[in-house]
Design a protein around this motif. Structure first.
Motif, PDB file in Angstrom:
ATOM      1  N   LEU A   1     -23.235   1.444 -14.233  1.00  0.00           N
ATOM      2  CA  LEU A   1     -23.236   1.317 -15.920  1.00  0.00           C
ATOM      3  C   LEU A   1     -23.118   2.477 -16.452  1.00  0.00           C
ATOM      4  N   LEU A   2     -23.363   3.768 -16.186  1.00  0.00           N
ATOM      5  CA  LEU A   2     -23.044   4.943 -16.853  1.00  0.00           C
ATOM      6  C   LEU A   2     -21.385   5.164 -16.788  1.00  0.00           C
ATOM      7  N   LEU A   3     -20.752   4.976 -15.764  1.00  0.00           N
ATOM      8  CA  LEU A   3     -19.433   5.045 -15.715  1.00  0.00           C
ATOM      9  C   LEU A   3     -18.639   3.939 -16.759  1.00  0.00           C
ATOM     10  N   LEU A   4     -19.167   2.832 -16.638  1.00  0.00           N
ATOM     11  CA  LEU A   4     -18.482   1.883 -17.571  1.00  0.00           C
ATOM     12  C   LEU A   4     -18.970   2.289 -19.033  1.00  0.00           C
ATOM     13  N   ALA A   5     -19.810   2.921 -19.241  1.00  0.00           N
ATOM     14  CA  ALA A   5     -20.474   3.030 -20.797  1.00  0.00           C
ATOM     15  C   ALA A   5     -19.350   4.305 -21.225  1.00  0.00           C
ATOM     16  N   ILE A   6     -18.842   5.181 -20.534  1.00  0.00           N
ATOM     17  CA  ILE A   6     -18.108   6.059 -21.238  1.00  0.00           C
ATOM     18  C   ILE A   6     -16.942   5.518 -21.728  1.00  0.00           C
ATOM     19  N   PRO A   7     -15.991   4.865 -20.957  1.00  0.00           N
ATOM     20  CA  PRO A   7     -14.903   4.023 -21.679  1.00  0.00           C
ATOM     21  C   PRO A   7     -15.273   3.340 -22.539  1.00  0.00           C
ATOM     22  N   SER A   8     -16.392   2.626 -22.729  1.00  0.00           N
ATOM     23  CA  SER A   8     -16.904   1.727 -23.789  1.00  0.00           C
ATOM     24  C   SER A   8     -16.824   2.437 -24.909  1.00  0.00           C
ATOM     25  N   VAL A   9     -17.188   3.575 -24.870  1.00  0.00           N
ATOM     26  CA  VAL A   9     -17.242   4.488 -26.155  1.00  0.00           C
ATOM     27  C   VAL A   9     -16.038   5.047 -26.671  1.00  0.00           C
ATOM     28  N   VAL A  10     -15.470   5.661 -25.726  1.00  0.00           N
ATOM     29  CA  VAL A  10     -14.255   6.694 -26.259  1.00  0.00           C
ATOM     30  C   VAL A  10     -13.022   6.080 -25.970  1.00  0.00           C
TER      31      VAL A  10
END
Length: 698
Positions: free
Chosen positions: A514-523
């Motif tokens: 979840l955390l690793l997917l959240a990064i590209p989801s934002v930037v």
């Protein structure tokens, strides 16, 4: 600088997941004697996908930085006439980007599955399936010819069938996977017709050779009609995309596919398989650019899907189905971009959507685990303090989905809306209205789900229909309404949701993805919009005719990601999204009695949406029964009466009748045979010899 890529390295990308799938699928299951345990099976499959991701990332770097390209045949299977059947790879910016998206999301799903499927008996089989799917999807996106494209196309459909029906003892899962299989066959029929027309008229299955013959194909009329051949080819190919990418009216399979485990919802029905149709149309842009009729058709179908599937998301109460209808709507946005000839924008949204939608699906699975396999969002609430990582990642994914400035979804979604605004094709006006209205609808249903799950009062201990076991035990929407849950139900002992059974955060194998997917989801949108849309990454992969002004218009408006985000604060798009969020907050947190009141006053509309526009009813009671009646007619009238009755049995009876007559002449008496010989001789002399004697005498 290197300008070529290694064939052996590229071959290792799809073969590494395939090797993991074969090893886990054979030696990790009963079929192969269960030589491999769970740890070894998931380690092998994760290693295979990790290798594929590392090689894909390296390939993307070579393509973007060094300008490397690859378009060669790896293996020639056969030659039929002048038609070559080959396995080959085409690697450019479009392919390299898709390779990275597929392998990264697949890697996250593999890791997530360790925690999610921990107690499932089919653990090893599931890992084999998702690795096999990764192989099939990579073969699809890396293909340089229509034969391999069709192989990957059908292979992802087959593995999807296996994964949707993974819990094969559950009737609803079996119904869902059969539905997905049959609906996709409808689309695939059009797809193979398009490929067949290309093979017949272009005389090749190679992308490059087909594209070289586009000017010639564009001048040919389709026999017996006023249509151009290129229009028929493009529409047939797009019908295939309508099935695979779940476009109206072939979208009906995707919501029901939520009967499968949550990890495959993220892998197949959010990030990869359903985007195969979008990728295919973008890859075939040299063909589609020659037919405005086909592009208008795509534009209207995408607009219908984007808006009307979003409406269905508003009334869903199953957490996975809310996200599923969101996927349908976003696929509609991508299709609209394709119709507007903004292929790179469609691919850009494909990429950003893959990350935040996979994040939302996996977060939904984490919520399901945390509340002990309840999926009804009305029996959640207040989970923010129990599941902080799932909460913050879900919030980030939701903000990306609704197009919040600076988030990845904002750059791709706003670009689609602007591209449609520039389009001059018939249907562009309706499409622009649909995508604008969809902004409000998306924000509303996304934050309706978010507020009901993570905020407000805790309702997880009041569920009158709690489900335990696998996430396949989905809540039944027919049992509920949008009214406030009945707080009088306190049967904690029966349903296991008392204070001793509180929600809990998921283990690290679930939260790390979840955390690793959240990064590209934002930037990722911030950093990649310029290179993808206005740089050279997709320049040689996508063709746009000068007649279509969408990309030229977007280029004039582009002044960098920061300027775009600041300008968005003044546009109607931002305020529509904000209005959707505020309305959801008011209706579900401030005044929770309002949804029930609206439902009572708009019951006909609610009934229409609850029945999904009655498309399932039409399919089951009209189309399926009509097909069954036609099948019965062909069976009884054609097979039994004509073929078996007249052709097969009739000829046998005729031979029998002839034999019954002729056998009476075989008496066995010598004088009967002598008489027959004399009569025959008499006929011979009078019928044949007498005319010749008369003629010779003359």
């Amino acid at each position: 600088m290197s300008q070529t890529l290694s064939a052996s390295t590229l071959l290792a990308v799809p073969l590494a997941p395939l090797a993991g799938a074969v090893l886990a699928g054979i030696f990790g299951t009963t079929f192969g004697g269960r030589w491999f345990g769970r740890r070894l099976s998931h380690s092998l499959t994760i290693l295979g996908v990790l290798v594929a991701f590392i090689l894909s990332a390296s390939t993307l770097r070579s393509v973007v930085v060094d300008g490397a390209r690859f378009n060669e045949t790896i293996y020639e299977w056969m030659v039929v006439g002048g038609l070559r059947m080959e396995i080959g790879f085409l690697v450019d910016g479009l392919t390299a980007m898709m390779m990275c998206v597929v392998t990264f999301v697949s890697l996250m799903v593999h890791i997530y599955t360790i925690g999610y499927m921990e107690e499932d008996e089919g653990y090893n089989r599931f890992f084999a399936y998702i690795s096999l799917f990764t192989f099939a999807m990579l073969m699809l996106v890396m293909s340089n010819n229509f034969l391999q494209l069709f192989f990957g196309w059908e292979a992802v459909g087959l593995v999807s069938y296996l994964l949707i029906g993974f819990w094969y003892n559950k009737p609803s899962a079996i119904f869902a996977n059969m539905k997905a299989f049959l609906v996709n066959r409808v689309g695939d029929f059009g797809f193979i017709l398009g490929i067949g027309l290309i093979a017949a008229y272009a005389g090749t299955l190679s992308y490059a050779e087909t594209f070289a013959r586009v000017p010639e194909l564009a001048r040919i009329g389709f026999p017996g009609t006023d249509w151009l051949l290129i229009t028929v080819i493009c529409i047939c190919l797009f019908i295939g995309a309508m099935g695979k990418s779940a476009q109206f009216p072939l979208h009906v399979w995707l919501p029901d596919s939520m009967e499968g485990p949550t990890p495959i919802s993220a892998l197949i029905h959010a990030a990869t398989m359903v985007t195969a149709g979008i990728f295919m149309v973008a890859r075939m842009s040299p063909l589609f650019e020659q037919s405005d009729a086909a592009l208008s058709f795509i534009l209207v179908i995408g607009a219908i899907t984007a808006l009307f599937m979003g409406f269905l998301g508003i009334i869903q109460n199953d957490i996975k189905r809310v996200v599923a209808y969101s996927t349908l709507s976003q696929l509609g946005y991508m299709t609209v971009a394709l119709g507007a000839s903004a292929y790179s924008v469609a691919v850009f949204h494909l990429m950003t959507h893959a990350f935040f939608k996979a994040l939302l699906f996996l977060a939904a699975g984490s919520v399901i685990m945390g509340v002990h396999h309840n999926q009804d969002i009305r029996w959640m609430g207040g989970l923010r303090k129990f599941m902080p990582i799932t909460w913050i990642t879900s919030l980030l994914g939701s903000l990306a989905l609704i197009g919040t400035p600076l988030f990845s979804g904002f750059y791709s979604k706003d670009s689609i809306i602007e591209a449609v605004h520039f389009s001059r094709l018939p249907g562009a006006g309706f499409a622009y209205f649909a995508v604008m209205a969809g902004v409000f609808v998306t924000a509303f249903y996304s934050f309706r789900m978010y507020f009901l799950v993570f905020h407000g009062k805790e309702r997880f201990d009041q569920n009158p229909d709690a489900h335990h076991g696998a996430d396949a035990h989905a809540a039944h929407p027919a049992h509920f309404s949008d009214e406030e849950p009945d707080v009088s139900h306190k049967d904690h002992a029966v349903h296991g949701h008392g204070h001793h059974d509180r929600p809990h955060e998921s283990p690290w194998v679930v939260t790390v993805p979840l955390l690793l997917l959240a990064i590209p989801s934002v930037v990722i949108g911030f950093f990649t919009m310029g290179p993808l849309l206005f740089g050279d990454v997709l320049k040689d992969a996508i063709t746009v005719d000068a007649r279509h002004p969408a990309m030229a218009g977007l280029r004039e408006l582009w002044h960098g990601p920061v300027a775009m985000a600041l300008h968005a604060l003044q546009t109607p798009v931002f305020w529509l999204a904000l209005a959707g969020v505020v309305l959801a907050w008011y209706m579900y947190l401030v005044n929770p009695a309002l949804p029930a009141a609206i439902k009572r006053r708009a019951m006909p509309i609610y009934t229409l949406l609850d029945n999904k526009y009655y498309l399932d009813w039409i399919n089951e009671h009209i189309l399926a029964r009509g097909a069954r009646g036609l099948g019965t007619l062909l069976w009884k009238g054609g097979d039994e009466a004509l073929i078996d009755g007249a052709a097969v049995n009739g000829s046998a009876r005729l031979v029998g009748m002839f034999a019954a007559v002729t056998r009476r002449l075989q008496t066995g008496y010598l004088y009967h045979y002598a008489l027959g010989m004399i009569l025959g001789l008499f006929v011979l002399l009078t019928w044949f010899v007498a005319p010749w004697a008369t003629w010779l005498g003359k």
